[in-house]
Write a protein that holds these residues in place. Structure first.
Motif, short mmCIF file in Angstrom:
data_model
loop_
_atom_site.label_atom_id
_atom_site.label_comp_id
_atom_site.label_asym_id
_atom_site.label_seq_id
_atom_site.Cartn_x
_atom_site.Cartn_y
_atom_site.Cartn_z
N GLU A 279 0.82 -1.21 0.00
CA GLU A 279 0.00 0.00 0.00
C GLU A 279 0.86 1.26 0.00
OE1 GLU A 279 -2.56 -0.81 3.46
OE2 GLU A 279 -4.23 -0.57 2.06
N GLN A 280 1.93 1.23 0.78
CA GLN A 280 2.80 2.40 0.90
C GLN A 280 3.68 2.59 -0.33
OE1 GLN A 280 5.04 2.10 4.51
NE2 GLN A 280 5.33 4.30 4.69
N TYR A 281 4.09 1.47 -0.94
CA TYR A 281 5.00 1.51 -2.10
C TYR A 281 4.41 0.64 -3.21
CZ TYR A 281 8.04 3.23 1.56
OH TYR A 281 8.56 3.96 2.61
N PRO A 282 3.33 1.09 -3.83
CA PRO A 282 2.63 0.25 -4.81
C PRO A 282 3.46 -0.06 -6.07
CG PRO A 282 1.75 2.48 -4.84
CD PRO A 282 2.70 2.41 -3.67
N ASN A 283 4.52 0.69 -6.31
CA ASN A 283 5.34 0.45 -7.49
C ASN A 283 6.54 -0.46 -7.20
OD1 ASN A 283 3.57 2.27 -8.61
ND2 ASN A 283 5.01 3.95 -8.66
N ASN A 284 6.59 -1.03 -6.03
CA ASN A 284 7.68 -1.91 -5.66
C ASN A 284 7.30 -3.36 -5.95
OD1 ASN A 284 9.38 -3.69 -4.05
ND2 ASN A 284 10.16 -1.83 -3.06
N GLU B 226 -4.91 -7.15 -9.81
CA GLU B 226 -4.73 -5.82 -9.26
C GLU B 226 -3.33 -5.31 -9.59
OE1 GLU B 226 -3.35 -2.69 -6.80
OE2 GLU B 226 -2.57 -4.72 -6.59
N THR B 227 -2.33 -6.16 -9.45
CA THR B 227 -0.95 -5.77 -9.73
C THR B 227 -0.76 -5.45 -11.21
OG1 THR B 227 -0.06 -7.04 -7.88
CG2 THR B 227 1.47 -6.55 -9.68
N MET B 228 -1.23 -6.31 -12.07
CA MET B 228 -1.06 -6.06 -13.51
C MET B 228 -1.80 -4.80 -13.94
SD MET B 228 1.06 -8.28 -14.54
CE MET B 228 1.80 -8.55 -12.95
N ASN B 229 -3.00 -4.58 -13.39
CA ASN B 229 -3.74 -3.36 -13.71
C ASN B 229 -2.99 -2.12 -13.21
OD1 ASN B 229 -5.82 -4.71 -14.99
ND2 ASN B 229 -7.08 -4.84 -13.14
N HIS B 230 -2.47 -2.21 -11.99
CA HIS B 230 -1.71 -1.08 -11.44
C HIS B 230 -0.49 -0.79 -12.32
CE1 HIS B 230 0.33 1.63 -8.74
NE2 HIS B 230 1.40 0.89 -8.89
N SER C 93 1.78 3.06 -16.05
CA SER C 93 2.80 3.06 -17.12
C SER C 93 4.20 2.80 -16.58
CB SER C 93 2.77 4.38 -17.89
OG SER C 93 1.52 4.56 -18.49
N LEU C 94 4.28 1.81 -15.68
CA LEU C 94 5.57 1.45 -15.10
C LEU C 94 6.35 0.60 -16.10
CD1 LEU C 94 4.28 0.62 -11.53
CD2 LEU C 94 5.62 2.61 -12.22
#
Length: 173
Positions: free
Chosen positions: A33-38, A64-68, A73-74
């Motif tokens: 939650e704190q670091y969603p791009n990790n 959820e991860t793939m959608n995020h 655009s990571l």
């Protein structure tokens, strides 16, 4: 800097040493939650869900991860995608959705083929092995043989390699 590191170490201790999977799940989730791009925290969270046998949550978390990842655009994160895809396959396998499980295991193998040292990656070996298992469940013996042969040529996960070789003998190949 110290707080997330401390949370990570506490979660890791709970996961691997204390076997307190519920506490590890809570701690890893706080990091996601704190670091969603990790992607690393996401991989550990998924692993924890697997220990808890929360298969429906594993399916949800994969999507959820793939959608995020896509919506933010990571950059591509093949190790994360490969590991989460393997765990998605395991979730489908235990939910007895063998068609979806096979699709996930095959996709994990495709992604894993692009990674260095795939022969020594545990989840690559397990993806191949479980692709063989679900192929058998789907009565696709030719496909099962193909994946068991891939498993047998890996260096990681000796138990999976042994079982794949046993299945190849039993299938008379």
């Amino acid at each position: 800097f110290a707080r997330p590191e401390a949370t990570y170490f506490l979660a890791t201790i709970n996961l691997y040493y204390e076997k307190n999977f519920q506490r590890a799940k809570e701690l890893y989730w706080s990091l996601v939650e704190q670091y969603p791009n990790n992607g690393y925290y996401r991989r550990l969270y998924m692993t924890t869900l697997s220990h808890l046998r929360e298969y429906n949550n594993m399916v949800w978390f994969y999507h959820e991860t793939m959608n995020h990842w896509n919506s933010a655009s990571l950059p591509d994160h093949p190790v994360m995608e490969y590991e989460l895809t393997y765990w998605l396959g395991r979730a489908h396998y235990y939910l007895t959705d063998y068609i979806s499980a096979k699709e996930s295991f095959v996709k994990a193998l495709e992604i894993g083929n692009r990674l260095k040292n795939r022969e020594s990656r545990d989840l690559f070996t397990l993806s191949a092995y479980f692709a063989g298992r679900v192929s058998e469940e789907l009565n696709s013996i030719e496909s099962a043989v193909k994946y068991y042969k891939i498993t047998a040529n890996q260096t990681a996960m000796p138990e999976a390699i042994k079982r794949a070789r046993e299945r190849l003998r039993e299938l008379d190949v």
